[in-house]
Scaffold this motif. Structure first.
Motif, mmCIF file in Angstrom:
data_model
loop_
_atom_site.group_PDB
_atom_site.id
_atom_site.type_symbol
_atom_site.label_atom_id
_atom_site.label_comp_id
_atom_site.label_asym_id
_atom_site.label_seq_id
_atom_site.Cartn_x
_atom_site.Cartn_y
_atom_site.Cartn_z
ATOM 1 N N ALA A 363 6.180 0.663 -3.370
ATOM 2 C CA ALA A 363 6.379 0.665 -2.188
ATOM 3 C C ALA A 363 5.208 0.088 -1.338
ATOM 4 O O ALA A 363 4.074 0.635 -1.474
ATOM 5 C CB ALA A 363 6.856 1.950 -1.887
ATOM 6 N N ARG A 364 5.547 -0.403 -0.031
ATOM 7 C CA ARG A 364 4.611 -0.865 0.900
ATOM 8 C C ARG A 364 4.118 0.317 1.725
ATOM 9 O O ARG A 364 5.226 1.048 2.098
ATOM 10 C CB ARG A 364 4.978 -2.025 1.770
ATOM 11 N N VAL A 365 2.974 0.441 2.073
ATOM 12 C CA VAL A 365 2.669 1.855 2.836
ATOM 13 C C VAL A 365 1.889 1.330 4.042
ATOM 14 O O VAL A 365 1.225 0.384 4.138
ATOM 15 C CB VAL A 365 1.773 2.565 2.198
ATOM 16 N N VAL A 366 2.497 1.838 5.227
ATOM 17 C CA VAL A 366 1.525 1.802 6.567
ATOM 18 C C VAL A 366 0.979 2.930 7.034
ATOM 19 O O VAL A 366 1.530 4.056 7.095
ATOM 20 C CB VAL A 366 2.493 1.228 7.392
ATOM 21 N N VAL A 367 -0.377 2.938 7.112
ATOM 22 C CA VAL A 367 -1.322 4.231 7.756
ATOM 23 C C VAL A 367 -1.460 3.687 9.169
ATOM 24 O O VAL A 367 -2.187 2.877 9.446
ATOM 25 C CB VAL A 367 -2.361 4.421 6.802
ATOM 26 N N ARG A 368 -1.152 4.800 9.985
ATOM 27 C CA ARG A 368 -1.300 4.672 11.294
ATOM 28 C C ARG A 368 -2.430 5.829 11.835
ATOM 29 O O ARG A 368 -1.799 6.806 11.649
ATOM 30 C CB ARG A 368 -0.238 4.503 12.392
ATOM 31 N N LEU A 369 -3.220 5.229 12.669
ATOM 32 C CA LEU A 369 -4.148 6.494 13.230
ATOM 33 C C LEU A 369 -4.430 6.213 14.568
ATOM 34 O O LEU A 369 -4.828 5.204 14.978
ATOM 35 C CB LEU A 369 -5.497 6.396 12.651
ATOM 36 N N ALA A 370 -4.078 6.940 15.548
ATOM 37 C CA ALA A 370 -3.975 6.932 16.943
ATOM 38 C C ALA A 370 -4.966 8.019 17.618
ATOM 39 O O ALA A 370 -4.778 9.189 17.604
ATOM 40 C CB ALA A 370 -2.755 7.072 17.683
#
Length: 439
Positions: A363-370
């Motif tokens: 699976a494709r994964v998106v990691v977001r850090l804000a």
């Protein structure tokens, strides 16, 4: 035999039958005093019968009955004093008067009644003494019976007879009440200490359970991610070993590096647990101290590999090397936070990536850090699993999401996880932050 013990026996003797003595020696003492008083009053009844013009047997019988009342002093001290006052004009009951006043003052009779009876007894003794001394001095030559001498001497004799037993009884009664209050206070303190001990045991049990959970969480977070990557790389190594030897060598090197890192972290954690155990002595180390040391050891061991937000890029790269397509997006100005906040944020992302390796191969994964003003937010979202990707068949104990939620909640943050509309899975967490000054 003290009055304190006597009245304690009298207080508890009524439940034992018609006899009011709690102990045999108390009964023996009172009966003995009653016999002596009866004998005294019987002898004095001879003179009383002569003065009153009564037959001698009547006077003796009256004295015996009146003196024997002293046997009731523990049960009815007021009756004893009243009988003593009544027999004072007959000049009998000396022992009964002394013991009766002592028992009355030492008992639980209200003080106003004690003062009234003591005053009545003193007045009776004073009047009888004045009359008797006046009669004797009238018979003597050279004395003036109308002077102040008789009054002063009668007052001194009255105080000498009544004051000592009354004061001694008041002292013994006050001492007895003080001892009872101290005993009650000691019992109350013992009960409070027992309750505190029970609560302390409950808190210790709760602390031990918390530390067990914390140790399990640290072990899971430190080891599970690297072991999962090792399994993924081992599967890739098996697939390309014959087709692409060079790639197989790289995968083998990655597996070795990750295994060494996992062993280093695990060895550091277990080493601290051993150091916390005493070298000598039978007393064990509290589990709470061991748990705190284990958590600290895990943090220190992880810090060598970057268990902070600055190491997210390296963490993502490890997943990329395992064949997962991972995109990292950082929003806001990067800054330093408290060590626990950064470690928790790192562990959330790490565990989320571990779950991707376990449950969403390919699976494709998106990691977001804000980075926000008073909080830091992280989100790991993966798409649906690639049906063509090989499943590494990693075991799952179902503790990953639980551990992430516990970590976030402990810092007062918010944790949300669940499937997405596209068929993937999303893990989101928001942590309140305390900014640290950078040296």
């Amino acid at each position: 035999m003290t009055a304190m013990g006597a009245h304690q026996d009298a207080a508890g003797g009524s439940a034992r039958g018609w006899l009011w003595w709690g102990r045999r020696r108390s009964a023996v003492l009172d009966v003995g005093l009653g016999l002596v008083s009866a004998l005294e009053c019987g002898l004095e009844g001879v003179g009383f019968a002569g003065d009153a013009g009564l037959p001698v047997p009547v006077g003796v019988l009256f004295g015996l009955v009146a003196g024997s009342v002293l046997t009731l002093r523990r049960r009815w001290p007021i009756v004893v004093v009243l009988v003593s006052i009544a027999t004072t004009p007959a000049e009998m009951g000396f022992l009964m008067g002394l013991v009766g006043l002592y028992t009355l003052a030492a008992s639980e009779v209200p003080r106003r009644i004690t003062a009234l009876l003591a005053g009545m007894s003193s007045a009776a003794v004073f009047l009888v003494t004045v009359v008797r001394m006046r009669q004797e001095m009238q018979q003597a030559e050279g004395f003036d019976p109308s002077g102040w001498y008789i009054l002063l001497l009668s007052l001194v004799l009255t105080l000498g007879l009544n004051a000592p037993p009354l004061l001694l009884g008041l002292y013994v009664g006050a001492r007895r009440r003080l001892m009872e209050s101290l005993r009650e206070r000691a019992d109350s303190l013992e009960q409070e200490l027992s309750l505190l001990a029970d609560r302390a045991e409950e808190r210790a049990q709760w602390a031990r359970q918390e530390e067990r959970t914390r140790i399990a969480r640290e072990m899971h977070d430190v080891v599970a991610h690297r072991v999962s990557l090792m399994v993924v790389h081992a599967a890739a190594l098996q697939a390309v070993a014959l087709k692409d030897p060079q790639k197989a060598v790289r995968n083998a090197a990655l597996v070795g590096d990750m295994g060494r890192q996992a062993l280093t972290e695990l060895r550091g954690m277990l080493g601290v647990l051993r150091e916390e155990a005493p070298a000598e002595g039978p007393e064990p180390v509290p589990l709470a101290a061991v748990g705190r040391a284990a958590a600290a050891a895990a943090a220190e061991a992880a810090s060598e590999d970057g268990p902070c937000l600055d190491a997210l890029e390296e963490l993502v790269e490890q997943s990329r090397l395992a064949g997962v397509v991972v995109e990292l997006a950082v929003l806001g100005e990067s800054r330093r936070y408290a060590a626990e906040v950064e470690r928790t944020a790192y562990r959330v992302v790490q565990e989320a990536l571990t779950n991707v390796h376990k449950h969403a191969a390919g699976a494709r994964v998106v990691v977001r850090l804000a980075h926000r003003e008073a909080e830091v937010a992280m989100q790991v979202e993966n798409g649906p699993s690639d049906a063509g990707a090989a499943d590494a068949q990693l075991p799952s104990g179902g503790n990953g999401l639980v551990g992430m939620r516990e970590r976030v909640n402990r810092l007062g943050g918010v944790f949300v996880s669940g499937p997405t509309d596209a068929g993937g899975f999303r893990v989101s967490a928001v942590l309140p932050t305390v900014r640290e000054a950078v040296a």
